[in-house]
Design a protein around this motif. Structure first.
Motif, short mmCIF file in Angstrom:
data_model
loop_
_atom_site.label_atom_id
_atom_site.label_comp_id
_atom_site.label_asym_id
_atom_site.label_seq_id
_atom_site.Cartn_x
_atom_site.Cartn_y
_atom_site.Cartn_z
N ALA A 70 0.75 -1.28 0.14
CA ALA A 70 -0.01 -0.09 -0.22
C ALA A 70 0.89 1.20 0.05
O ALA A 70 0.31 2.28 -0.45
CB ALA A 70 -0.89 -0.13 1.25
N GLY A 71 2.10 1.01 0.36
CA GLY A 71 3.04 2.34 0.23
C GLY A 71 3.50 2.82 1.43
O GLY A 71 3.70 4.45 1.55
N GLU A 128 3.13 7.07 -5.36
CA GLU A 128 2.90 7.38 -3.89
C GLU A 128 1.78 6.67 -3.66
O GLU A 128 0.80 6.16 -4.22
CB GLU A 128 2.17 9.16 -4.11
CG GLU A 128 3.43 9.97 -4.42
CD GLU A 128 4.47 9.95 -3.26
OE1 GLU A 128 4.01 10.25 -2.10
OE2 GLU A 128 5.65 10.06 -3.52
N PRO A 129 1.58 6.66 -2.22
CA PRO A 129 0.22 5.71 -1.66
C PRO A 129 -1.05 5.97 -2.24
O PRO A 129 -1.72 5.20 -2.34
CB PRO A 129 0.54 5.79 0.00
CG PRO A 129 1.89 6.61 0.11
CD PRO A 129 2.31 7.13 -1.13
N ASP A 130 -1.16 7.59 -2.23
CA ASP A 130 -2.55 7.84 -2.71
C ASP A 130 -3.09 7.63 -4.14
O ASP A 130 -3.90 7.10 -4.48
CB ASP A 130 -2.72 9.38 -2.52
CG ASP A 130 -1.69 10.15 -3.04
OD1 ASP A 130 -0.68 9.96 -2.91
OD2 ASP A 130 -2.32 10.97 -3.94
#
Ligand SMILES: Nc1ncnc2c1ncn2[C@@H]1O[C@H](COP(=O)(O)OP(=O)(O)OP(=O)(O)O)[C@@H](O)[C@H]1O
Ligand SMILES: [Mg+2]
Lengths: 425, 320
Positions: B115-116, B142-144
């Protein structure tokens, strides 16, 4: 550093002898006074007093200058459904009808009558660190006094419309004295709004003296909506009498160097105070909040919450003293300062202090400061929020609690809008 | 075929089948970056169609069985300690993989790395993720962005966030995803409707929706809230880290059945669990045992039953 040199040509054309005499008396007291050197004194440990005087002679003269009323969009600073009072060079402009039971007078350097009608001094306890230095800044305030108001609320008046006073004199240095007196069993909300859109590096020295009579209830919001150039020395002194309640909210939005003092005296049994502060800093903003709460009599209560968001290279100081006097049994006090640092270069000095003169009290105090919680941020990101949006959400959440201390909803939404435009734009 | 679709809104579309156009009323939710498989009712019967949405929305059709997530030789450190020591895992579209393993083996680490979570150091290896038939290096995202591209992590320990309203947060997150996909954002009212429909679907009643995000939620409420978020965000691959832990029997059923309802043939699941019981609801295609930072054994659902009965010792013995 001697103040009289900085203001050598100031106020030549004062028309009122009486006013000048009042000033001269104060000026005499501090003539020759050497301002303490930075860091030598506890009171000026984190804020250099000389900053207030830098380049002060080069600012425009205050007399004959018009206010900046014409050059800005004043409407965006007005709290909805409040009685808006503009403090201008021409006196107080009351935009609506004042509710019954309230009177407000202008204190104006040009107008001798304002002195004679105004009870310009209230008796106050001055305590804590830097008693003398603070006093001298207040003497400076007297020496050059050029504006202010005297607001009186009669006994037994429940005034549910907030009174908002907006300062529009900002083309010159400001030495202001405000007096607020609220009568027995009355209730009111007073909002002081400072705006400044100029780039003149002005010096504001503002002293507000307040008396809250028996069983009265005063909410007093000071909203400092300044740009990043001004230097502000702010003092609030409040006397709270039997069963009375004083609720303060201090909002600071940047400014070059700001020193906010508040001293709240719980003079009689049943007196209660709630001091709240919110400071949002960026760039090289610097804010120094000093609060003193004196529990002088038994059965008094104080609540205090100061919260700050610090970005860039900004600096903040919280120096909060709660003193429980020897015979002030059953005092109940709670003090908390919380800071969220949004950058690695921001700094905070937080010093909650408690001096307890007897055993029979209920007190708690504390302070927390730190970066944003990484786990919280990742949680938000994992739901699709960018780091930027997530940080914004978390910092908003952080200040939510303190915004709720603004009981007047219009003021709260006004401030939230202002913050959205100025801090998070 | 060109469709102008609004989430949660029925559209009438003409679909060609067997050379003829017919008009259908359909209800569908555009899926993140992927094609939608829609069930269309005609003459009282449902038929399934794979449809291709407007290309400018970055959507292409999919084939069940294509590779979704491929982890290659992944080594991960945390604060100087090596936690993952060469993970290899291949998840295809629509597959369910269960990961079991003793405490501290690295299961949560693996799901958070996918998920980062930036607190982990990726030492070597790669994770490839299928976005519109192209393998993208997940570790560079990036996670998002990962979330917006359809990765969802159900946390073992959902984080409490005071001052943030649960429903309002979900709407913000949902709209961020909409923005990313260039679809219309939802108003408060429309979102509330969507949220309610998801809650109904999951059989979740909960006042927790109006409370501060996860603050003072019971363990079970937190897990149900995770599943609700998953339902709203409609991921392509769900990483469910012990979503079954701390649930009472009824809650387990709600969560288990909920996941089953949400799981369509597009969605892949990586499920971390200590118990066989959730696997009764969500039948895994593969079961892996993670031990000391490595996958030491893989098998079918029978393996989970064996572990439930015998524990891990025999597997650990085998490794030695
Ligand atoms: N931030 C961290 N700092 C230090 N050690 C960590 C950190 N995160 C994880 N670890 C360590 O990494 C190892 C693996 O942790 P992880 O949470 O992935 O285990 P797990 O398999 O999920 O265990 P459980 O079944 O108990 O949930 C543990 O030994 C843990 O202590
Ligand atoms: Mg775990």
């Amino acid at each position: 550093m001697r103040p009289e040199f900085f203001f050598s040509n100031y106020f030549r054309n004062i028309k009122s002898d009486e006013f000048q005499a009042y000033r001269n008396k104060a000026l005499k007291e501090i003539t020759g006074y050497e301002w303490p050197k930075f860091k030598k004194s506890e009171f000026w440990k984190y804020t250099d007093p000389s900053v207030f005087f830098e380049g002060i002679d080069s600012a425009p003269l205050p007399i004959g200058e018009s206010s900046f009323l014409n050059t800005i969009d004043i409407d965006k600073y007005l709290v909805e459904d409040a009685v808006n009072i503009l403090d201008t060079e021409d006196g107080l402009l009351i935009r609506d009808v004042l509710p019954q039971g309230i009177t407000i007078e202008n204190i104006n350097a040009l107008d001798a009558s304002s002195l004679t009608t105004t009870n310009i001094e209230l008796k106050h306890h001055i305590g804590g660190n830097g008693k003398q230095e603070k006093r001298n800044f207040l003497l400076l305030n007297k020496s050059y006094l050029n504006s202010g108001f005297n607001l009186k609320i009669e006994d037994n008046k429940n005034i549910d419309i907030p009174i908002q006073i907006i300062y529009t004199k900002g083309n010159s240095h400001v030495f202001r004295k405000n007096i607020i007196e609220i009568g027995k069993f009355s209730k009111a909300t007073v909002i002081e709004t400072y705006i400044s859109e100029n780039k003149n590096n002005l010096f504001f020295n503002i002293d507000t003296q307040i008396n809250v009579a028996e069983s009265a209830n005063l909410s007093h919001y000071k909203l400092e909506l300044s740009n990043s150039h001004d230097r502000i020395f702010n003092n609030v002194n409040v006397n709270i009498n039997k069963d009375a309640f004083y609720n303060n909210f201090y909002f600071t939005n940047g400014g070059n160097t700001i020193k906010n003092n508040i001293e709240s005296n719980l003079l009689e049994e049943g007196a209660e105070t709630s001091l709240n502060g919110l400071y949002l800093l960026k760039n090289k903003n610097q804010v120094d909040n000093t609060t003193i709460i004196n529990h002088i009599k038994p059965n008094t209560k104080s609540r205090q919450l100061y919260k700050g968001l610090l970005n860039d290279e900004s600096k903040a100081v919280f120096d909060g003293l709660v003193e429980i006097f020897k015979n002030a049994k059953l005092s109940d006090s709670n003090q908390l300062n919380q800071n969220m640092l949004l950058s690695k270069t921001a700094t905070i000095n937080s010093m909650p202090q408690l001096v307890i003169g007897n055993d029979d009290v209920k007190c708690s105090h504390g302070s927390t400061s730190g970066q944003m919680d990484k786990n919280q941020l990742f949680y938000l990101q994992s739901r699709g929020m960018s780091k930027e949006e997530g940080s914004k959400l978390l910092s908003r959440a952080f200040i939510n609690e303190i915004l709720l201390k603004l009981e007047d909803e219009n003021t709260r939404s006004f401030l939230i809008n202002f913050i959205n435009e100025s801090f998070w734009s | 075929m060109m469709l102008e679709l609004r989430r949660g809104i029925a559209s009438s579309v003409d679909i060609m089948k067997d050379g003829c156009f017919s008009s259908f009323d359909i209800m569908l939710e555009p899926r993140r970056g992927g094609a939608s498989s829609v069930d269309i009712m005609k003459d009282g019967c449902f038929s399934s169609f794979d449809i291709m949405l407007e290309p400018r929305r970055g959507i292409a059709s999919s084939v069940r069985g294509e590779g979704m997530l491929e982890i290659k030789d992944l080594y991960v450190d945390v604060e100087g300690h090596e936690i993952l020591k060469g993970i290899n895992l291949n998840i295809k579209r629509g597959e369910v993989h269960a990961i079991m393993g003793p405490n501290g083996a690295g299961k949560s680490t693996l799901s958070k790395v996918i998920a980062g979570d930036p607190s982990y150091d990726i030492k070597s290896g790669e994770i490839l993720y299928n976005i519109n038939f192209k393998n993208k290096n997940l570790l560079e995202m990036e996670p998002d962005i990962r979330a917006k591209e359809g990765i969802f992590l159900g946390f073992q320990y959902p984080v409490e966030i005071p001052g943030v309203n649960n429903a309002e947060f979900l709407r913000l997150a949902f709209n961020e995803v909409c923005k990313y996909q260039n679809v219309e954002e939802l108003s408060k009212e429309d979102f509330l409707e969507l949220l309610k429909s998801k809650m109904n679907l999951l059989g979740i009643k909960g006042k927790f929706i109006d409370r501060e995000l996860n603050v003072d939620f019971s363990g079970g409420e937190k897990k149900r809230n995770e599943i609700l978020q998953m339902a709203v965000l409609n991921p392509k691959i769900a990483l469910l880290d012990e979503t079954d832990s701390g649930l009472d029997v009824d809650a387990l059923r709600i969560v288990g059945e909920g996941i089953t309802k949400l799981k369509n043939r597009e969605m892949s699941i990586l499920l971390v669990t200590h118990y066989q019981r959730l696997l009764d609801y969500i039948v895994p295609d593969f079961v892996h045992v993670l031990y000391n930072g490595k996958i030491v054994k893989s098998g079918t659902r029978e393996l989970a039953k064996e572990i439930e009965a015998k524990g891990f010792d025999w597997i650990i013995e085998e490794v030695k």
